[in-house]
Design a protein around this motif. Structure first.
Motif, short mmCIF file in Angstrom:
data_model
loop_
_atom_site.label_atom_id
_atom_site.label_comp_id
_atom_site.label_asym_id
_atom_site.label_seq_id
_atom_site.Cartn_x
_atom_site.Cartn_y
_atom_site.Cartn_z
N SER A 131 39.07 61.10 70.66
CA SER A 131 39.38 62.25 71.21
C SER A 131 38.61 62.67 72.31
O SER A 131 39.19 63.28 73.31
CB SER A 131 40.36 63.55 70.71
N PHE A 132 37.00 62.58 71.48
CA PHE A 132 36.10 63.02 72.80
C PHE A 132 34.58 62.26 73.22
O PHE A 132 35.05 61.51 72.43
CB PHE A 132 35.61 64.23 71.58
N ALA A 133 34.38 61.75 73.91
CA ALA A 133 33.11 60.79 73.98
C ALA A 133 32.39 61.66 75.28
O ALA A 133 32.96 62.12 76.33
CB ALA A 133 33.52 59.55 74.75
N GLY A 134 31.12 62.03 74.65
CA GLY A 134 30.08 62.91 75.48
C GLY A 134 30.47 64.39 75.54
O GLY A 134 29.64 64.64 76.85
N ARG A 135 30.85 64.62 74.68
CA ARG A 135 31.73 66.51 75.14
C ARG A 135 30.98 67.64 74.39
O ARG A 135 30.41 66.76 73.41
CB ARG A 135 32.63 66.31 74.54
N VAL A 136 30.64 68.64 75.11
CA VAL A 136 30.24 69.57 73.97
C VAL A 136 30.97 70.02 74.07
O VAL A 136 31.38 71.05 74.82
CB VAL A 136 29.02 69.86 74.95
N LEU A 137 31.17 70.79 72.78
CA LEU A 137 32.32 71.25 71.56
C LEU A 137 31.90 72.78 71.84
O LEU A 137 31.53 72.55 71.22
CB LEU A 137 33.38 70.53 71.08
N PRO A 138 32.55 73.61 71.82
CA PRO A 138 32.20 75.16 71.07
C PRO A 138 33.00 75.11 69.93
O PRO A 138 34.35 74.88 69.51
CB PRO A 138 32.75 75.89 72.47
N VAL A 139 32.70 75.51 68.50
CA VAL A 139 33.71 75.87 67.59
C VAL A 139 32.96 76.90 67.30
O VAL A 139 32.09 77.15 65.84
CB VAL A 139 32.59 74.08 66.25
N THR A 140 34.12 77.89 67.15
CA THR A 140 33.59 79.10 66.88
C THR A 140 34.94 79.90 67.09
O THR A 140 35.79 80.09 68.10
CB THR A 140 31.78 79.83 67.93
N ILE A 141 34.31 80.81 65.80
CA ILE A 141 35.12 81.78 66.03
C ILE A 141 35.30 83.64 66.69
O ILE A 141 35.49 84.57 66.69
CB ILE A 141 37.20 82.11 65.56
N SER A 142 33.53 83.43 66.91
CA SER A 142 33.17 84.88 66.44
C SER A 142 32.38 84.98 67.97
O SER A 142 32.16 85.89 67.82
CB SER A 142 31.96 84.86 65.47
N THR A 143 31.92 84.44 68.78
CA THR A 143 31.40 84.21 69.82
C THR A 143 32.12 83.51 71.15
O THR A 143 32.51 82.56 71.51
CB THR A 143 29.78 83.17 70.06
N PRO A 144 31.83 84.63 72.61
CA PRO A 144 32.78 84.25 73.63
C PRO A 144 32.29 83.09 74.16
O PRO A 144 31.24 83.01 73.83
CB PRO A 144 31.95 85.06 74.17
#
Ligand SMILES: NC(=O)c1ccc[n+]([C@@H]2O[C@H](COP(=O)([O-])OP(=O)(O)OC[C@H]3O[C@@H](n4cnc5c(N)ncnc54)[C@H](OP(=O)(O)O)[C@@H]3O)[C@@H](O)[C@H]2O)c1
Length: 221
Positions: free
Chosen positions: A208-221
């Motif tokens: 689903s993703f290529a060259g992506r920078v993905l936030p994985v968080t429920i705590s930081t905006p």
């Protein structure tokens, strides 16, 4: 069954990624600077901050004729100090572990990646553009930003049918790293939860993703 290599596996998220992948029946190379034993995994001594160590492990895979389907650059170093007190050595160590090490590892490992391999670089929300920033983390967060930019560059230069590169920018996860840096803080995500998420991501995220920078968080905006 996929063959996955994880760096920084002696504790925290790295260890939990290995446990989760191994429970799913995959062949896991759990890498650490010291000898470790994680049930169901093959332990390998690898210091991602040391080029000779990277070369040694590359040779090991070439000799064994083993190719890798997934590489998780998880090893990371955090220095929590006011910017004016961060030493030259601190900056160099942060750059070496969080940026240069993963870069060299990918460079040397590229020939031993299987076609369609997925490389996942573990960055931080601190390294995610325009996220909230915290005092004390200038060295750490900027080194994690370098890893983010590296990921995007590699997808352009090397990405495609041979390999896919993605970066995950993690929010706070309850591990020893977090406890050492922020003893008072309690994170909403456990190491085991994050390990299981990343184990799924390295197996399937590149569909689903290529060259992506993905936030994985429920705590930081
Ligand atoms: N916990 C969080 O809140 C959080 C948030 C954002 C991002 N992250 C990132 O997630 C990854 C895993 O973090 P964690 O919380 O599980 O931390 P951890 O418990 O401190 O584990 C980090 C691993 O990195 C390796 N490492 C540490 N210092 C090193 C050095 N000087 N040279 C080479 N390797 C070194 C160690 O591996 P060995 O001893 O096995 O070699 C260690 O097991 C890191 O990249 C971290 O930056 C964590």
């Amino acid at each position: 069954m996929k063959t996955i290599l994880v760096t920084g596996s002696s504790r925290g998220i790295g260890r939990d990624i290995c446990i989760s992948l191994s429970k799913k029946g995959h062949q896991v190379y759990a890498c650490s600077r010291k000898e470790i034993n994680i049930p169901g995994c093959i332990g390998l001594v690898l210091d991602p901050g040391n080029l000779n160590s990277i070369k040694k492990v590359t040779e090991y895979f070439k000799e064994k004729k083993v190719k890798i389907d997934g590489l998780v650059n998880n090893a990371g170093l955090l220095v929590n100090k006011p910017f004016l007190e961060i030493s030259e050595i601190d900056f160099k160590n942060l750059a070496q572990v969080n940026w240069i090490g993963p870069a060299l590892l990918i460079q040397k490992f590229f020939p031993i990646l299987n076609r369609g391999a997925h490389v996942v670089n573990i960055s931080s929300m601190g390294g995610f553009q325009s996220s909230e920033k915290f005092p004390g983390l200038a060295g750490y967060s900027s080194s994690k930003s370098a890893l983010v930019a590296l990921t995007e560059c590699l997808q352009v230069e090397l990405g495609g049918r041979e390999a896919t590169f993605n970066a995950l920018c993690l929010g706070a996860v309850q591990t020893e790293m977090l406890k050492e840096a922020f003893p008072e803080y309690s994170a909403p995500t456990t190491s085991s939860q994050m390990g299981s998420y990343i184990s799924e991501f390295v197996l399937f995220g590149h569909k689903s993703f290529a060259g992506r920078v993905l936030p994985v968080t429920i705590s930081t905006p």
